[in-house]
Design a protein around this motif. Structure first.
Motif, short mmCIF file in Angstrom:
data_model
loop_
_atom_site.label_atom_id
_atom_site.label_comp_id
_atom_site.label_asym_id
_atom_site.label_seq_id
_atom_site.Cartn_x
_atom_site.Cartn_y
_atom_site.Cartn_z
N GLU A 1 42.07 78.66 63.21
CA GLU A 1 42.49 79.99 62.25
C GLU A 1 41.45 80.70 62.13
O GLU A 1 41.59 82.13 62.21
N HIS B 1 44.92 72.30 62.59
CA HIS B 1 43.95 73.44 63.11
C HIS B 1 42.95 73.08 63.79
O HIS B 1 41.97 74.04 64.27
N ALA C 1 44.29 83.69 62.17
CA ALA C 1 45.15 82.61 62.41
C ALA C 1 45.79 83.02 63.83
O ALA C 1 46.19 84.15 64.02
#
Length: 259
Positions: free
Chosen positions: A31, A141, A113
């Motif tokens: 992100e 992530h 992101a």
């Protein structure tokens, strides 16, 4: 200072009372493109167990001696939560590890992101659904720096090369640039791409899509890994793409905070 991922790998981590092991890889947050953990192979003293060490623990970079010094002792590392590094780790495991060392949680805010995508076929959708169910408790992530090497780079009008390395800021542990080799298009041409210029990432297809066209990348300043990248080179790069340098954004943010 910016360091290539390859330069940071195999660094020895020195604890307060002796060496812990060597760096084998990094987990970065896709992100915000910041390294969250160093994956360290502890060698013979812990039977080559791999442990996660957050950059919070680093107190000194002694790159000249090929070492990173941390504020931990060997007992802390030996008694740390046993987390497998051969698969994505869960947020619960992250909480256990960070709480054990007394470090704050890093999540809670969104950054740059990068979304994933892939061919819109029923088979691929079924496979993607099955994969999500299998890894539903993983931190979605966290990505391996090693794993992204070789990913295809696609401009808005076609492919342009592949990821050859990453440049990591040794002060902030941000992934500052992707080093992209365009050998299949322009022989011997290596360029730097900031994560800010990434439109999306397809982790399934191993493809990074940029918001830049081929010509912009082709005419961008070449990167020479044998030379130390300085702020002048970075300024030229950002000027070429008509973007504001990340260091200028940081300066403005700091001024606003003080005010």
């Amino acid at each position: 200072m910016l360091r290539s991922m390859q330069d940071l790998e195999s660094l020895t981590l020195g604890a307060i009372d002796g060496d812990i092991g060597t760096v084998k890889d990094f987990y970065f947050d896709d992100e915000v493109w910041v390294v969250r953990y160093l994956i360290v192979d502890t060698g013979s003293w812990l039977f080559s167990r791999k442990v996660l060490i957050p950059p919070f623990a680093i107190k000194e970079n002694d790159i000249g001696s090929h070492r990173l010094l941390v504020t931990l002792n060997k007992d802390q590392v030996e008694n740390s939560p046993n987390i497998g590094t051969d698969r994505p780790i869960s947020r619960q495991h992250e909480m256990q590890s960070l709480s054990y060392y007394g470090y704050p949680y890093y999540w809670g805010s969104a950054g740059n992101a990068s979304s994933s995508g892939g061919p819109d076929s029923l088979t691929r959708k079924n496979l993607a659904t099955a994969h999500r169910l299998l890894h539903q408790n993983d931190d979605p992530h966290l990505r391996s720096c090693q794993a992204i090497i070789g990913y295809h780079i696609r401009a808005t009008d076609g492919e342009i090369g592949h990821v050859e390395s990453l440049l990591i800021n040794e002060e902030t542990w941000a992934v500052q640039y992707l080093v992209v080799y365009t050998s299949n298009w322009w022989l011997g041409h290596t360029v730097l791409i900031s994560p800010e210029w990434i439109d999306s990432v397809s982790w399934e297809d191993q493809t990074v899509a940029l918001d830049l066209d081929q010509d912009a990348v082709k005419t961008s300043p070449q990167y020479d890994s044998s030379e130390q990248l300085n702020r002048g080179h970075e300024a030229t790069l950002y000027k070429h793409y008509g973007r504001v340098g990340y260091w200028q954004v940081e300066t403005v943010t700091q001024i606003n905070v003080r005010e």
